[in-house]
Write an enzyme that holds these catalytic residues in place. Structure first.
Site, PDB file in Angstrom:
ATOM      1  N   HIS A  10      -9.871   7.807   4.279  1.00 36.62           N
ATOM      2  CA  HIS A  10      -8.870   8.867   4.116  1.00 36.62           C
ATOM      3  C   HIS A  10      -9.267   9.820   2.985  1.00 36.62           C
ATOM      4  CE1 HIS A  10      -5.715   6.596   6.360  1.00 36.62           C
ATOM      5  NE2 HIS A  10      -6.380   5.546   5.908  1.00 36.62           N
ATOM      6  N   TYR A  39      -3.285   2.525  -0.019  1.00 33.55           N
ATOM      7  CA  TYR A  39      -4.734   2.344   0.144  1.00 33.55           C
ATOM      8  C   TYR A  39      -5.222   1.173  -0.708  1.00 33.55           C
ATOM      9  CZ  TYR A  39      -4.138   7.326   1.304  1.00 33.55           C
ATOM     10  OH  TYR A  39      -3.706   8.524   1.814  1.00 33.55           O
ATOM     11  N   HIS A 115      -9.566   8.343   9.530  1.00 31.86           N
ATOM     12  CA  HIS A 115      -8.159   8.332   9.924  1.00 31.86           C
ATOM     13  C   HIS A 115      -7.921   9.181  11.170  1.00 31.86           C
ATOM     14  CE1 HIS A 115      -3.711   9.013   8.454  1.00 31.86           C
ATOM     15  NE2 HIS A 115      -3.785   8.258   9.529  1.00 31.86           N
ATOM     16  N   LYS A 121      -4.666  14.235  12.863  1.00 31.19           N
ATOM     17  CA  LYS A 121      -4.810  14.779  11.508  1.00 31.19           C
ATOM     18  C   LYS A 121      -6.265  15.140  11.287  1.00 31.19           C
ATOM     19  CE  LYS A 121      -1.230  11.955   9.407  1.00 31.19           C
ATOM     20  NZ  LYS A 121      -0.722  11.672   8.103  1.00 31.19           N
ATOM     21  N   CYS A 123      -7.713  14.383   8.364  1.00 35.39           N
ATOM     22  CA  CYS A 123      -8.125  13.324   7.437  1.00 35.39           C
ATOM     23  C   CYS A 123      -9.229  12.438   8.029  1.00 35.39           C
ATOM     24  CB  CYS A 123      -6.893  12.488   7.104  1.00 35.39           C
ATOM     25  SG  CYS A 123      -7.201  11.143   5.985  1.00 35.39           S
TER      26      CYS A 123
HETATM   27 ZN    ZN Z   1      -5.522   9.592   6.119  1.00 31.84          ZN
END
Ligand code: ZN
Length: 133
Positions: A10, A39, A115, A121, A123
């Site tokens: 991420h 995380y 991710h 996304k 990310c």
């Molecule tokens: Zn992420």
């Protein structure tokens, strides 16, 4: 110990060059009602590898994957206009590569993902396949 099948990468989605610490992410995630930082590792701008949530505990970083994964997040991910960008510094890139190498040694069967492979996304704003060395 829970089974570890995936490593998921991420970004913090913060502007390039902006300093972010574990305590910041911890605060943001608590504000979402989570049990602190979601995380397991946070990679600082100078390649610092900070421990977030304990590996033994499932993370909160990728819906449907938390139970069996390790979440690694680097600080950055947006350009000055807040657009997604790979803002990793050379030190972050090196630290990320080293950490993944160590984790793959410890958990030989893990696969590494971004991710964005599991969510709509940007990310982590780069192709994690380049980390597969
Ligand atoms: Zn992420």
């Amino acid at each position: 110990m829970r089974p570890i099948k995936e490593i998921i990468i991420h970004c913090t989605a913060t502007v390039e060059g902006k300093m972010v610490r574990v305590s910041d992410v911890d605060r943001w995630h608590k504000a979402k009602g989570w049990n602190g930082i979601g995380y397991h590792y946070l990679i600082g701008l100078c390649g610092e590898v900070w421990q977030g949530r304990k590996i033994e505990i499932a993370g909160a970083h990728c819906t449907g994957h938390n139970q069996h994964s390790i979440g690694i997040c680097y600080v950055g991910g947006l350009d000055k206009a807040l657009r997604p960008k790979d803002t990793r510094t050379p030190l972050q890139t090196a630290a990320l590569q080293q950490l993944i190498k160590e984790l793959k040694f410890k958990y030989p069967n893990v696969s590494v993902h971004g991710h964005r492979e599991f969510a709509n996304k940007a990310c982590p704003c780069f192709d994690v396949k380049e980390l597969e060395v």
